[in-house]
Scaffold this motif. Structure first.
Motif, mmCIF file in Angstrom:
data_model
loop_
_atom_site.group_PDB
_atom_site.id
_atom_site.type_symbol
_atom_site.label_atom_id
_atom_site.label_comp_id
_atom_site.label_asym_id
_atom_site.label_seq_id
_atom_site.Cartn_x
_atom_site.Cartn_y
_atom_site.Cartn_z
ATOM 1 N N MET A 171 0.860 -1.184 0.000
ATOM 2 C CA MET A 171 0.000 0.000 0.000
ATOM 3 C C MET A 171 0.897 1.235 0.000
ATOM 4 O O MET A 171 1.816 1.359 0.826
ATOM 5 C CB MET A 171 -0.913 0.022 1.224
ATOM 6 N N LYS A 172 0.610 2.167 -0.931
ATOM 7 C CA LYS A 172 1.278 3.481 -0.940
ATOM 8 C C LYS A 172 0.239 4.513 -0.567
ATOM 9 O O LYS A 172 -0.602 4.893 -1.368
ATOM 10 C CB LYS A 172 1.866 3.790 -2.307
ATOM 11 N N GLY A 173 0.263 4.945 0.688
ATOM 12 C CA GLY A 173 -0.822 5.791 1.165
ATOM 13 C C GLY A 173 -2.125 4.996 1.148
ATOM 14 O O GLY A 173 -2.251 3.960 1.779
ATOM 15 N N VAL A 210 4.916 3.853 2.550
ATOM 16 C CA VAL A 210 4.682 2.639 1.768
ATOM 17 C C VAL A 210 4.699 1.465 2.741
ATOM 18 O O VAL A 210 5.685 1.269 3.459
ATOM 19 C CB VAL A 210 5.738 2.458 0.665
ATOM 20 N N ASP A 211 3.601 0.700 2.783
ATOM 21 C CA ASP A 211 3.455 -0.400 3.731
ATOM 22 C C ASP A 211 3.591 -1.737 3.034
ATOM 23 O O ASP A 211 3.001 -1.969 1.973
ATOM 24 C CB ASP A 211 2.095 -0.339 4.427
ATOM 25 N N ALA A 224 5.597 -3.812 7.631
ATOM 26 C CA ALA A 224 6.789 -2.968 7.692
ATOM 27 C C ALA A 224 6.487 -1.725 6.863
ATOM 28 O O ALA A 224 5.744 -1.781 5.882
ATOM 29 C CB ALA A 224 8.011 -3.709 7.156
ATOM 30 N N GLN A 225 7.056 -0.580 7.258
ATOM 31 C CA GLN A 225 6.724 0.690 6.614
ATOM 32 C C GLN A 225 7.988 1.465 6.286
ATOM 33 O O GLN A 225 8.968 1.434 7.028
ATOM 34 C CB GLN A 225 5.816 1.515 7.525
ATOM 35 N N ARG A 226 7.913 2.161 5.156
ATOM 36 C CA ARG A 226 9.026 3.032 4.751
ATOM 37 C C ARG A 226 8.440 4.287 4.107
ATOM 38 O O ARG A 226 7.529 4.189 3.294
ATOM 39 C CB ARG A 226 9.964 2.309 3.772
ATOM 40 N N HIS A 227 8.981 5.454 4.466
ATOM 41 C CA HIS A 227 8.527 6.711 3.896
ATOM 42 C C HIS A 227 9.404 7.084 2.700
ATOM 43 O O HIS A 227 10.634 6.959 2.752
ATOM 44 C CB HIS A 227 8.562 7.832 4.937
#
Length: 420
Positions: A171-173, A210-211, A224-227
């Protein structure tokens, strides 16, 4: 030999007679024993938790129930535990059920367990224990620490050591992305899943999370998440900080250039399109200041900002109006804005309209006065000719004309006119 045979036959007959004597009245010779119904259930358990195996019997005739492990070793014989594994504990024992719990289940406990009933004939039922192993915390990696707008980036997410294999979503946003997954089985019957996703970025993606979301029957809310770090060229906007209204001769002008970008703009320049900036203009950082405006300063002023990604600019069109000749009154005219030009004659058109209206009213009043005066003089002139001068053409003198006037006058002396 014959005697022996005769004796054996006699013994056999005697046994038959004794057996027949004990049969219930009305029963058939062949006795059918009703079959036992043995049942159990398959069990799915998460590694480290407890599993319960239940062996259930209907219409038990005191037959023995026992539970065996996948290696056919007896775990429980009735309510006794021959197997020396304290993780197995008796939960319930009766003639119709043997229920056993297994705590701290591991992957090695997976397999087929046997419920066995010592009836005639013996019966078996099978309970399959399936052990679920959740994946470890997912690992998300980006090919680029930072990416410029318009370029493509790639992210990778890995879920290690699960059983069964996990599935991965992106998922992006609020937007779901489609990734490409690969599954690898390890030597210990575990699975490692890797998913890759590629997409192009814009400046609006800067800071968007981005999840990597893991779906697995043994795990919940695992992600896990990254901006995203997106570099983009500046966005520029010119703001008029003074004056608030129209720019007129003699006024001062103060413009501020607002520039945002990533990285932050390292250079901001002011210029005048196709002409030189007035010599006494002062540039302080992102501000442009010009005092004592006159019409020779008219033109397009541009603010240019740049960073390592690119440059951008914004324009402001300056038009200097005439200085007010009277005390200024509050005005609702809009201030100067970039990329727009107002005509010098706009205020003059308003003055001419007022003056023209006043002149029109005055001319109309004069015309009305002339008409009224003309009608007045015309009426009085007709009366004189009708009542005073009628018959004057045949009179020898003024006295005779008065006497000959139509209607006659008794006091003629009162009507005489004398001319000196």
């Amino acid at each position: 030999m014959a005697i022996t045979g005769s004796g054996s036959l006699a013994i056999s007959l005697s046994v038959f007679v004794i057996s027949a004597a004990f049969l219930p009245k009305g029963a058939a010779e062949t006795v059918t024993v009703e079959g036992q119904n043995l049942a159990t259930d398959n069990v799915t358990v998460i590694e480290g938790e407890s599993a319960t195996i239940s062996c259930r019997v209907k219409n038990n005739d005191d037959s023995v129930i026992q539970l065996l492990n996948p290696n056919r070793q007896t775990i429980y014989f009735r309510d006794l535990r021959p197997l020396k594994d304290s993780r197995f504990q008796l939960v319930n024992f009766s003639e119709n059920e043997l229920r056993v719990s297994l705590s701290n289940v591991s992957l090695s406990d997976e397999g087929r367990y046997v419920c066995q009933l010592y009836s005639d004939p013996p019966q078996e039922a099978y309970a399959d224990i399936t052990v679920l192993v959740p994946p470890g915390s997912p690992i998300i990696e980006s090919r680029d620490d930072m990416v410029s707008e318009g370029n493509e980036t790639e992210l990778t997410c890995t879920a290690i050591g699960s059983k069964p294999a996990a599935s991965i979503r992106w998922m992006k946003g609020e937007e779901e992305l489609t990734g490409e997954a690969t599954v690898e089985e390890t030597y210990d019957r575990m699975f490692t899943v890797t998913s890759r996703v590629r997409f192009s970025v814009t400046k609006d993606d800067d800071g968007v999370p981005v999840d990597c979301i893991i779906d697995h029957p043994a795990a919940k809310d695992l992600l896990a998440q990254r901006h995203l770090e997106v570099l983009y060229k500046p966005e520029v906007k010119i703001v008029v900080t003074y004056p608030e209204g129209l720019t007129r001769e003699g006024d001062n002008l103060d413009l501020s250039c607002i520039a945002e970008g990533k990285p932050h703009p390292n250079q901001i320049n002011w210029l005048r399109v196709d002409e030189d900036v007035p010599p006494h203009a002062v540039v302080t950082g992102s501000d442009l200041y010009i005092e004592n405006l006159n019409k020779s300063y008219n033109g397009t002023y541009r603010c240019v900002a740049s960073n390592s990604i690119g440059e951008a600019y914004d324009d402001y069109i300056l038009y200097v109006y005439d200085a007010p000749t009277t005390s200024p009154t509050p005005t609702t005219n809009p201030v100067n804005t970039q990329d727009s030009r107002a005509g010098e004659g706009a205020p003059q058109k308003i003055d001419h309209a007022v003056i023209g209206g006043v002149v029109a009213v005055v001319m109309f009043a004069i015309l009305c006065a002339l008409i009224v005066l003309g009608r007045y003089f015309a009426r009085h002139k007709g009366t004189y000719f009708t009542h005073e001068a009628k018959g004057a053409d045949d009179a020898a003198d003024a006295d005779t004309a008065i006497i000959n006037a139509e209607g006659g006058h008794n006091n003629t002396d009162e009507k005489k006119e004398y001319y000196i």
